[in-house]
Design a protein around this motif. Sequence first.
Motif, PDB file in Angstrom:
ATOM      1  N   UNK A  99      -4.789   8.164  -7.233  1.00 17.21           N
ATOM      2  CA  UNK A  99      -3.813   9.243  -7.328  1.00 17.21           C
ATOM      3  C   UNK A  99      -4.431  10.592  -6.962  1.00 17.21           C
ATOM      4  N   UNK A 100      -5.768  10.618  -6.891  1.00 23.10           N
ATOM      5  CA  UNK A 100      -6.479  11.835  -6.508  1.00 23.10           C
ATOM      6  C   UNK A 100      -7.539  11.473  -5.479  1.00 23.10           C
ATOM      7  N   UNK A 101      -7.871  12.415  -4.633  1.00 17.59           N
ATOM      8  CA  UNK A 101      -8.833  12.153  -3.564  1.00 17.59           C
ATOM      9  C   UNK A 101     -10.197  11.775  -4.132  1.00 17.59           C
ATOM     10  N   UNK A 102     -10.514  12.287  -5.343  1.00 21.11           N
ATOM     11  CA  UNK A 102     -11.807  11.982  -5.960  1.00 21.11           C
ATOM     12  C   UNK A 102     -11.902  10.529  -6.420  1.00 21.11           C
ATOM     13  N   UNK A 103     -10.782   9.846  -6.497  1.00 21.26           N
ATOM     14  CA  UNK A 103     -10.768   8.474  -7.008  1.00 21.26           C
ATOM     15  C   UNK A 103     -10.929   7.423  -5.915  1.00 21.26           C
ATOM     16  N   UNK A 104     -11.019   7.838  -4.669  1.00 23.07           N
ATOM     17  CA  UNK A 104     -11.117   6.872  -3.577  1.00 23.07           C
ATOM     18  C   UNK A 104     -12.389   6.034  -3.703  1.00 23.07           C
ATOM     19  N   UNK A 105     -12.325   4.762  -3.333  1.00 22.52           N
ATOM     20  CA  UNK A 105     -13.541   3.941  -3.353  1.00 22.52           C
ATOM     21  C   UNK A 105     -14.544   4.428  -2.319  1.00 22.52           C
ATOM     22  N   UNK A 106     -15.803   4.037  -2.486  1.00 21.59           N
ATOM     23  CA  UNK A 106     -16.829   4.439  -1.522  1.00 21.59           C
ATOM     24  C   UNK A 106     -16.441   3.986  -0.116  1.00 21.59           C
ATOM     25  N   UNK A 107     -16.703   4.826   0.886  1.00 23.67           N
ATOM     26  CA  UNK A 107     -16.355   4.467   2.266  1.00 23.67           C
ATOM     27  C   UNK A 107     -17.398   3.524   2.882  1.00 23.67           C
ATOM     28  N   UNK A 108     -17.418   2.294   2.376  1.00 18.54           N
ATOM     29  CA  UNK A 108     -18.447   1.348   2.804  1.00 18.54           C
ATOM     30  C   UNK A 108     -17.900   0.169   3.610  1.00 18.54           C
ATOM     31  N   UNK A 109     -16.593   0.183   3.895  1.00 18.32           N
ATOM     32  CA  UNK A 109     -15.981  -0.846   4.736  1.00 18.32           C
ATOM     33  C   UNK A 109     -15.024  -0.188   5.723  1.00 18.32           C
ATOM     34  N   UNK A 110     -14.861  -0.765   6.915  1.00 16.05           N
ATOM     35  CA  UNK A 110     -13.852  -0.225   7.823  1.00 16.05           C
ATOM     36  C   UNK A 110     -12.468  -0.364   7.207  1.00 16.05           C
ATOM     37  N   UNK A 111     -11.635   0.630   7.429  1.00 20.67           N
ATOM     38  CA  UNK A 111     -10.300   0.631   6.836  1.00 20.67           C
ATOM     39  C   UNK A 111      -9.233   0.851   7.896  1.00 20.67           C
ATOM     40  N   UNK A 112      -8.100   0.227   7.690  1.00 21.60           N
ATOM     41  CA  UNK A 112      -6.900   0.543   8.470  1.00 21.60           C
ATOM     42  C   UNK A 112      -5.799   0.841   7.454  1.00 21.60           C
ATOM     43  N   UNK A 113      -4.973   1.811   7.772  1.00 21.25           N
ATOM     44  CA  UNK A 113      -3.964   2.256   6.817  1.00 21.25           C
ATOM     45  C   UNK A 113      -2.562   2.054   7.380  1.00 21.25           C
ATOM     46  N   UNK A 114      -1.613   1.860   6.461  1.00 21.29           N
ATOM     47  CA  UNK A 114      -0.216   1.706   6.830  1.00 21.29           C
ATOM     48  C   UNK A 114       0.573   2.877   6.265  1.00 21.29           C
ATOM     49  N   UNK A 115       1.351   3.515   7.129  1.00 20.93           N
ATOM     50  CA  UNK A 115       2.188   4.634   6.723  1.00 20.93           C
ATOM     51  C   UNK A 115       3.610   4.375   7.207  1.00 20.93           C
ATOM     52  N   UNK A 116       4.561   5.097   6.615  1.00 20.10           N
ATOM     53  CA  UNK A 116       5.937   4.939   7.056  1.00 20.10           C
ATOM     54  C   UNK A 116       6.912   5.402   5.998  1.00 20.10           C
ATOM     55  N   UNK A 117       8.176   5.415   6.363  1.00 17.44           N
ATOM     56  CA  UNK A 117       9.212   5.768   5.402  1.00 17.44           C
ATOM     57  C   UNK A 117       9.172   4.782   4.240  1.00 17.44           C
ATOM     58  N   UNK A 118       9.647   5.251   3.110  1.00 14.24           N
ATOM     59  CA  UNK A 118       9.501   4.459   1.893  1.00 14.24           C
ATOM     60  C   UNK A 118      10.275   3.156   1.914  1.00 14.24           C
ATOM     61  N   UNK A 119      11.277   3.022   2.782  1.00 10.10           N
ATOM     62  CA  UNK A 119      12.054   1.785   2.832  1.00 10.10           C
ATOM     63  C   UNK A 119      11.845   1.010   4.134  1.00 10.10           C
ATOM     64  N   UNK A 120      10.712   1.248   4.778  1.00  9.45           N
ATOM     65  CA  UNK A 120      10.500   0.657   6.102  1.00  9.45           C
ATOM     66  C   UNK A 120       9.933  -0.765   6.039  1.00  9.45           C
ATOM     67  N   UNK A 121       9.483  -1.183   4.859  1.00  7.88           N
ATOM     68  CA  UNK A 121       8.958  -2.536   4.712  1.00  7.88           C
ATOM     69  C   UNK A 121       7.450  -2.639   4.758  1.00  7.88           C
ATOM     70  N   UNK A 122       6.746  -1.611   4.257  1.00  4.35           N
ATOM     71  CA  UNK A 122       5.275  -1.654   4.272  1.00  4.35           C
ATOM     72  C   UNK A 122       4.735  -2.794   3.423  1.00  4.35           C
ATOM     73  N   UNK A 123       5.260  -2.938   2.211  1.00  2.00           N
ATOM     74  CA  UNK A 123       4.766  -3.994   1.324  1.00  2.00           C
ATOM     75  C   UNK A 123       5.002  -5.372   1.925  1.00  2.00           C
ATOM     76  N   UNK A 124       6.171  -5.574   2.500  1.00  2.00           N
ATOM     77  CA  UNK A 124       6.479  -6.865   3.110  1.00  2.00           C
ATOM     78  C   UNK A 124       5.552  -7.148   4.281  1.00  2.00           C
ATOM     79  N   UNK A 125       5.242  -6.135   5.058  1.00  2.00           N
ATOM     80  CA  UNK A 125       4.356  -6.317   6.207  1.00  2.00           C
ATOM     81  C   UNK A 125       2.944  -6.679   5.745  1.00  2.00           C
ATOM     82  N   UNK A 126       2.418  -5.934   4.763  1.00  2.00           N
ATOM     83  CA  UNK A 126       1.074  -6.223   4.254  1.00  2.00           C
ATOM     84  C   UNK A 126       1.021  -7.632   3.682  1.00  2.00           C
TER      85      UNK A 126
END
Length: 213
Positions: free
Chosen positions: A27-54
């Motif tokens: 919930x805060x930027x300080x809480x992010x896990x260590x950047x020790x793995x490559x990451x890809x992120x999903x963004x979009x409108x709240x009803x676009x189906x992000x959870x279903x896609x993941x």
Amino acid sequence: MTDFTDEELEAARILFARPATFVMGAAKIEQLPDPDLPEIAFAGRSNVGKSSLINGLVGMHKLARASNEPGRTREVNFFDLDGKTRLVDLPGYGWAKASKTTVKKFQDLGRDYLRGRVTLKRVYLLIDARHGLKAVDTEALDALDTAAVSYQIVLTKADKIKPHEAEAVREATLKGVSKRPAAFPAVIVTSAEKGTGMPELRAEIMRTTGAVL
């Protein structure tokens, strides 16, 4: 759409069949896990189906929690894929039920993540195939361009329209982002329900992160 060999598609299928687990929600930027793995992120409108896609990518029904309440994802949620890469679910945008202060708080969290995450390889911006790019998406596109993070458009819910309609939206969407500096020049058409485009999206993620089995 990007071409992939049968070997790439199979390797990506195997990778995404490996264990995927929820790591944490920040919930805060300080809480992010260590950047020790490559990451890809999903963004979009709240009803676009992000959870279903993941969930569809990893073949699990409840890894990412879908909700009928728009805007439920108000943290940056991290999922570990077999210790090879992280899938990151960013707070949705375009929802109106929360206060403007709350909306700004979580949008700012998403922006802070985009600007400062050295291991972020690409953002997949999800757009509903039934509607294509809308005015509400412009702010997200601008934020991604400003952050200079590579991003790629993924059309969701393609099963809700005819194939030729989906192709027309794909072409229009590609044209719509063609002059944006950080946009990857390919649009993937998907349906989490039918599995359309999922093998290609898995292969794209595998290629982008450099994850190997």
